[in-house]
Scaffold this active site. Structure first.
Site, short mmCIF file in Angstrom:
data_model
loop_
_atom_site.label_atom_id
_atom_site.label_comp_id
_atom_site.label_asym_id
_atom_site.label_seq_id
_atom_site.Cartn_x
_atom_site.Cartn_y
_atom_site.Cartn_z
N ASP A 66 0.82 -1.22 0.00
CA ASP A 66 0.00 0.00 0.00
C ASP A 66 0.85 1.26 0.00
O ASP A 66 2.08 1.20 0.15
CB ASP A 66 -0.96 -0.01 1.21
CG ASP A 66 -0.27 -0.42 2.51
OD1 ASP A 66 0.97 -0.34 2.58
OD2 ASP A 66 -0.98 -0.81 3.44
N ASN A 134 -7.07 -2.24 14.54
CA ASN A 134 -8.47 -2.52 14.17
C ASN A 134 -8.61 -3.78 13.31
O ASN A 134 -9.70 -4.09 12.84
CB ASN A 134 -9.07 -1.31 13.43
CG ASN A 134 -8.38 -1.03 12.10
OD1 ASN A 134 -7.43 -1.72 11.73
ND2 ASN A 134 -8.86 -0.03 11.38
N HIS A 136 -6.95 -4.37 10.40
CA HIS A 136 -6.71 -4.23 8.94
C HIS A 136 -5.45 -4.98 8.51
O HIS A 136 -4.52 -5.16 9.29
CB HIS A 136 -6.69 -2.76 8.50
CG HIS A 136 -5.49 -1.96 8.89
ND1 HIS A 136 -5.51 -0.60 8.98
CD2 HIS A 136 -4.22 -2.32 9.22
CE1 HIS A 136 -4.32 -0.15 9.33
NE2 HIS A 136 -3.52 -1.18 9.49
N GLU A 141 -9.55 -1.94 5.46
CA GLU A 141 -10.10 -1.55 6.76
C GLU A 141 -11.36 -2.38 7.06
O GLU A 141 -12.03 -2.86 6.13
CB GLU A 141 -10.48 -0.06 6.72
CG GLU A 141 -9.30 0.89 6.47
CD GLU A 141 -8.44 1.14 7.70
OE1 GLU A 141 -8.25 0.22 8.52
OE2 GLU A 141 -7.95 2.27 7.83
#
Ligand code: PGA
Length: 240
Positions: A66, A134, A136, A141
């Site tokens: 990414d 979280n 990811h 996400e």
């Protein structure tokens, strides 16, 4: 899914680096999927040490997961810059074989297509991953749906505040990123996810000790045939 727990991130990094060595030595054209973030720094340090002692990357292709939208490759917080600093400038990988999504591309949709084509032509042998607090992976996400291909994503509040530690202030963290999708990640022959420290203990327990859920993207790795989860004592502490 194999879970390996080490005393320290550095010891874990040695083990992860040895998995890369195996791929580099067993494949004619090894394709390494690479990740950024604080977690992978000790692992890259070991790879650099091994490169100094002759580990050869000259035949390797690398694909990063990414990049932030809007950051030029020479921006110090871009993932292009991170990779150069932590790894690429210290190893003999060929520049033309290094691929990182271009978050600065004027046409982001075209950039996503270009990146998917690169992934299609270079099936990933080993994908390295971190995990967000979280859940990811890459910048996929938590959501009620997950996208399979490379796409532009709005970063979640948790991700923005967690990544603010790398920037002067939270307001400087880009709000969007380009990320490989879950299909590209799950298509890798082998996946190695690393997570260290108390702050990852809860998400590790949820992702790998519970059900597969799209609002915990890392839990998808439970469906993959050859995934190794590399932890330290702290990140493993809440796992049954
Ligand atoms: P970290 O990030 O290694 O900086 O904790 C991991 C991730 O967000 O994937």
């Amino acid at each position: 899914m194999n879970i390996r727990v080490f005393d320290t991130p550095s010891e874990a990094g040695v083990y992860a680096a040895s998995l890369i060595e195996r791929v580099l030595q067993s494949q004619e054209k090894p394709v390494l999927g690479l990740a950024t973030g604080g977690t992978v720094i000790p692992f890259y340090r070991w790879l650099v040490e091994m490169a100094k002692r002759g580990l050869d990357f000259s035949h390797a292709v690398t694909l990063n997961l990414d990049e932030y939208v809007g950051l030029a490759p020479d921006h110090p917080q871009s993932y292009h810059a991170f990779m150069d600093q932590q790894l690429f400038s210290h190893i003999n990988v060929a520049r033309e074989n290094i691929h990182v999504p271009r978050g600065f591309a004027p046409d982001l949709e075209a950039e996503c297509d270009r990146y998917d084509e690169i992934i299609r032509r270079n099936p990933i042998d080993l994908q390295v991953l971190g995990i967000g607090v979280n859940g990811h992976i890459g910048f996929n996400e938590p959501n009620h749906t997950l996208l399979s291909h490379t796409h532009v994503v709005n970063l979640s509040k948790e991700t923005i505040s967690s990544n603010a530690r790398f920037f002067e202030s939270e307001s400087e963290v880009p709000r969007q990123a380009i990320t490989m999708g879950v299909q590209a990640i799950l298509s890798a022959k082998q996946i190695v996810l690393m997570a260290f420290g108390d702050e990852k203990a809860e998400i590790i327990a949820k992702a790998f000790g519970g059900e597969v859920r799209t609002d915990i993207p890392a839990s998808m790795l439970q469906l993959h045939r050859d995934t190794i989860i590399i932890l330290d004592q702290r990140s493993a502490s809440k796992l049954e």
